[in-house]
Scaffold this active site. Structure first.
Site, mmCIF file in Angstrom:
data_model
loop_
_atom_site.group_PDB
_atom_site.id
_atom_site.type_symbol
_atom_site.label_atom_id
_atom_site.label_comp_id
_atom_site.label_asym_id
_atom_site.label_seq_id
_atom_site.Cartn_x
_atom_site.Cartn_y
_atom_site.Cartn_z
ATOM 1 N N HIS A 13 0.819 -1.213 0.000
ATOM 2 C CA HIS A 13 0.000 0.000 0.000
ATOM 3 C C HIS A 13 0.853 1.264 0.000
ATOM 4 C CE1 HIS A 13 -3.267 2.735 0.735
ATOM 5 N NE2 HIS A 13 -2.631 3.224 1.766
ATOM 6 N N CYS A 14 2.073 1.195 0.519
ATOM 7 C CA CYS A 14 2.831 2.425 0.770
ATOM 8 C C CYS A 14 3.629 2.932 -0.424
ATOM 9 C CB CYS A 14 3.777 2.209 1.955
ATOM 10 S SG CYS A 14 2.926 1.998 3.539
ATOM 11 N N ILE A 15 4.630 2.178 -0.851
ATOM 12 C CA ILE A 15 5.625 2.711 -1.776
ATOM 13 C C ILE A 15 5.061 3.052 -3.158
ATOM 14 C CG2 ILE A 15 7.906 2.354 -2.763
ATOM 15 C CD1 ILE A 15 8.531 0.483 -0.489
#
Length: 445
Positions: A275-277
């Site tokens: 979900h983040c990078i």
């Protein structure tokens, strides 16, 4: 003037008599809820997904970082409960928001979940509440968007309630760092809000790192993920360049990593997942435009990382043509690993799914093997792949496939069995060579 409401909340936090509500029971919220409960707080976990609540009430976890035993321990201590009834937010002294912050199709921030959660909290929140946002977002979200939503009720920030931001730092599959052992950044809308948030997290995690504002705390999280995205893009670009030169990029990186200063190893792959990078850097790109700045590094990194699946497919075509004189159409491909990261079932933004979709679009027949994912779950995209089931590696016969594509290097995969099949292998993770297995049939991509 002394605020007795603030003093009362601070005393409840320090004495761990404050009741905690966690909104969103995914990869961030569930570990936080269980950790806070096991550390002595009375916790209520909220989610709109009835299936999740049913499983949690049955003490059955759907996230590897939280075991069934941890759920049982927290439940038997009567420190945790799970519900879809958001009216119970009125019982909470601390409310932590752990909901998704995806991008739109045009790579713009989608704060729908944060805004909707804020509206629900405003409806039920009582005086003397600390609200903390943990969802990753652009600097200014907490102060300029969340706090005004919360003030849509009769209560006022800094008088009746306080707002802070503390970015999640979960790393699925990491057995060294867990929720309680990862240092926690904390910023508040005010000094009072920061002090209250520190008091809460000091009872939950081992180390709290205060910063001057919610915007600074938001910027810390964005910076962490931009750093990784840009460096991964760099090694992905180097992989393509060195491949053209006949140089092994993994050998280069491992050699450079022996330098005891000035170098940090990052490793290439078939694209970015989680979900983040793949998502968070573009929150800053969007916000920077408001200030007249272009984020050239971020956008270039995104371009490189997004295009890595195309590079992998080109390698696959090359091997099929060289080996069999055929293209992707009607080729039979065994995809090894469907989750975005080794040793976890996390499917968020998985490049393996992108690869599968591209292969199918090109007319290939595709099966996948993944010891952690039995079938493809519902995702925001690729709904046409929903419920496609994994096959078991021990059932695989060489006659069933033309080529193997390693996309996620789970440790539980029998790589020796893959080699014994005698099929050409395209390895995007250096999984074969890193295990010192024969690489005669292996092409790294």
């Amino acid at each position: 003037m002394k605020n007795t409401i603030e003093d009362g909340l601070l005393a409840a936090l320090n004495g761990q008599t404050a009741k905690v509500g966690i909104v969103g029971l995914g990869y961030v919220g569930l570990p936080l809820a269980v950790t806070a409960a096991l550390r002595g707080f009375s916790v209520t976990g909220f989610d709109i997904d009835h299936e999740k609540i049913t499983r949690l009430n049955s003490k059955s976890s759907y996230i590897a970082a939280v075991t069934d035993e941890m759920l049982t321990e927290a439940s038997e201590a009567k420190k945790v409960s799970w519900t879809t009834d958001f009216k119970r937010l009125s019982d909470c002294n601390v409310i932590v928001i752990c909901v998704p912050t995806p991008l739109t199709r045009h790579r713009e921030p989608n704060l729908t979940f944060v805004e909707a959660t804020g509206e629900v909290i405003a409806e039920y929140m009582r005086s003397g509440t600390l609200v903390v946002l943990e969802s990753t977002t652009f600097p200014g979200t907490t102060k300029d968007i969340l706090t005004p939503i919360l003030e849509s009720c009769s209560l006022r920030s800094e008088k009746d309630f306080w707002v802070a931001f503390s970015p999640e730092r979960e790393d699925p599959g990491n057995k060294t760092y867990r929720t309680h052992s990862i240092p926690k950044i904390v910023g508040g809308d005010s000094e009072s809000a920061r002090r209250l948030a520190e008091a809460f997290y000091n009872k939950v995690v081992e180390k709290v790192v205060p910063v001057s504002s919610t915007s600074t705390a938001e910027a810390v999280k964005i910076t962490e993920n931009i750093f990784r995205a840009v460096n991964i893009a760099l090694v992905n670009e180097l992989k393509m360049i060195y491949d053209a030169m006949g140089i092994d990029v993994w050998e280069v990186i491992n050699g450079a990593a022996t330098k005891p200063f000035g170098f940090m190893p990052f490793y290439p792959g078939p694209g970015l997942g989680g979900h983040c990078i793949p998502i968070d850097p573009f929150y800053l790109t969007w916000k920077a435009r408001e200030y007249g700045h272009a984020t050239r590094f971020i956008e270039l990194a995104g371009e490189i990382n997004v295009n890595m699946p195309h590079y992998v497919i080109a390698k696959l075509r090359e091997v099929l043509d060289r080996q069999f004189g055929k293209g992707l159409s009607k080729s039979r491909v065994l995809l090894v690993g469907i989750s975005y990261k080794k040793n976890v079932p996390d499917m968020r933004e998985s490049p393996s799914v992108v690869l599968m979709d591209m292969l199918l679009d090109n007319g290939a027949e595709v099966d996948f093997v993944d010891p952690h994912v039995g079938s493809i779950p519902r995702m925001r995209e690729f709904l046409h792949l929903l419920d496609r089931k994994a096959i078991h590696l021990h059932d695989v016969e060489a006659a069933d496939y033309d080529i193997i594509l390693i996309s996620t290097d789970h440790d539980a995969i029998d790589y020796e069995k893959l080699i014994r099949l005698g099929l050409p292998i395209v390895d995007t993770r250096n999984a074969i060579a890193s295990r010192e297995l024969p690489t005669k049939l292996v092409t790294r991509a």
